[in-house]
Design a protein around this motif. Structure first.
Motif, PDB file in Angstrom:
ATOM      1  N   SER A 218      -3.307  11.728   3.604  1.00  0.00           N
ATOM      2  CA  SER A 218      -3.859  10.926   2.515  1.00  0.00           C
ATOM      3  C   SER A 218      -3.569   9.454   2.811  1.00  0.00           C
ATOM      4  CB  SER A 218      -3.193  11.316   1.194  1.00  0.00           C
ATOM      5  OG  SER A 218      -1.813  10.934   1.221  1.00  0.00           O
TER       6      SER A 218
ATOM      7  N   GLU B  99       2.597   5.039   4.254  1.00  0.00           N
ATOM      8  CA  GLU B  99       4.047   5.246   4.371  1.00  0.00           C
ATOM      9  C   GLU B  99       4.443   5.427   5.838  1.00  0.00           C
ATOM     10  OE1 GLU B  99       7.508   8.370   3.034  1.00  0.00           O
ATOM     11  OE2 GLU B  99       5.851   7.989   1.641  1.00  0.00           O
TER      12      GLU B  99
ATOM     13  N   ASP C  57      -6.335   0.567  -1.319  1.00  0.00           N
ATOM     14  CA  ASP C  57      -6.238   0.834  -2.758  1.00  0.00           C
ATOM     15  C   ASP C  57      -7.599   1.074  -3.409  1.00  0.00           C
ATOM     16  OD1 ASP C  57      -7.386  -1.683  -3.019  1.00  0.00           O
ATOM     17  OD2 ASP C  57      -5.618  -2.606  -3.928  1.00  0.00           O
TER      18      ASP C  57
ATOM     19  N   ASP D 234      -8.990   1.672   3.982  1.00  0.00           N
ATOM     20  CA  ASP D 234      -9.299   3.054   3.654  1.00  0.00           C
ATOM     21  C   ASP D 234      -9.815   3.764   4.903  1.00  0.00           C
ATOM     22  OD1 ASP D 234      -9.537   5.266   1.986  1.00  0.00           O
ATOM     23  OD2 ASP D 234     -11.514   4.705   1.251  1.00  0.00           O
TER      24      ASP D 234
ATOM     25  N   GLU E 123      -1.901   7.439   1.008  1.00  0.00           N
ATOM     26  CA  GLU E 123      -0.486   7.212   0.699  1.00  0.00           C
ATOM     27  C   GLU E 123       0.393   7.631   1.886  1.00  0.00           C
ATOM     28  OE1 GLU E 123       2.417   9.446  -2.267  1.00  0.00           O
ATOM     29  OE2 GLU E 123       1.015   8.128  -3.336  1.00  0.00           O
ATOM     30  N   GLU E 124       0.094   8.786   2.482  1.00  0.00           N
ATOM     31  CA  GLU E 124       0.865   9.259   3.640  1.00  0.00           C
ATOM     32  C   GLU E 124       0.676   8.339   4.848  1.00  0.00           C
ATOM     33  OE1 GLU E 124       0.782  14.085   2.809  1.00  0.00           O
ATOM     34  OE2 GLU E 124      -0.965  13.121   3.729  1.00  0.00           O
TER      35      GLU E 124
END
Length: 167
Positions: free
Chosen positions: A79, A85, A18, A99, A81-82
Motif C-alpha cells: 500500500s 514507511e 496522499d 502515488d 502507507e507501506e
C-alpha cells in the motif's frame, strides 16, 4: 547525449502519495529526476544514490520524484502507507514519493506516456524497460533518459543535472 525537447510534460496531472493532484509545473525552475521505483527489486538499492543526489543538489534547484510501480514482476506490492514507511525507514528517503502508477500499457499514467517519447543515450524510446528508469527533466523542458541499470550517481546523470542547475 540524446535528448528530445518535444516532450512537454509540465502540465500533466498526477497523484501524490496522499491522493492530491500535482503537476511538474509545481516544481518550475527545478531540474527534476523522475524515477519509477519499487521496493522489492534488485535495483532497489538505487534509493540510496537517489537520496544522496537529493541531499547534494536539493538546495541548488534539484528535485527527485519517485513514482512507485508494480508492473514489473509485482515488485511494488504494498500500500502507499507501506511504501512510504519502507522508503523512509530503510533508505532515509526525503524526496517526494508519489502515488503508484502504471508506466506501460494502455493504462499507463499520462506523465509516463509523455516521458516515453524521449530517447535514451542509445537512441531508443518507447516502453519503460524495468524499475528505476530515470528521466532528467531540465527547466527548459529537455528530457534525458537513462535505463534502469544506469545508477543515479553515474557521471552522465550527474552531468545532465549539473549542466541545468540554476546558477
Amino acid at each position: 547525449m540524446t535528448t528530445d525537447s518535444t516532450v512537454d510534460v509540465h502540465d500533466i496531472p498526477f497523484l501524490t502519495a496522499d491522493g492530491s493532484t500535482a503537476t511538474l509545473a509545481d516544481y518550475a525552475g527545478k531540474v527534476l529526476l523522475i524515477v519509477n521505483v519499487a521496493s522489492k527489486c534488485g535495483l532497489t538499492p538505487q534509493y540510496e544514490q537517489l537520496e544522496q543526489l537529493q541531499r547534494a543538489y536539493g538546495d541548488r534547484g534539484f528535485q527527485v520524484l519517485g513514482f512507485p510501480c508494480n508492473q514489473f514482476m509485482g515488485q511494488e506490492p504494498g500500500s502507499m502507507e507501506e511504501i512510504l514507511e519502507y522508503c523512509a525507514t530503510t533508505w532515509g528517503v526525503s524526496f517526494p514519493v508519489m502515488d503508484k502508477v502504471k508506466v506501460n500499457g494502455s493504462h499507463a499514467a499520462p506523465l509516463y506516456k509523455a516521458l516515453k517519447k524521449a530517447k535514451n543515450v542509445e537512441g531508443a524510446k518507447g516502453p519503460i524497460m524495468w524499475n528505476f528508469e530515470k528521466f532528467v527533466l531540465t527547466p527548459s523542458g529537455e528530457v534525458h533518459r537513462f535505463r534502469p541499470q544506469t545508477k543515479p550517481d553515474a557521471p552522465e546523470i550527474v552531468a545532465a543535472i549539473e549542466a541545468s542547475l540554476p546558477h
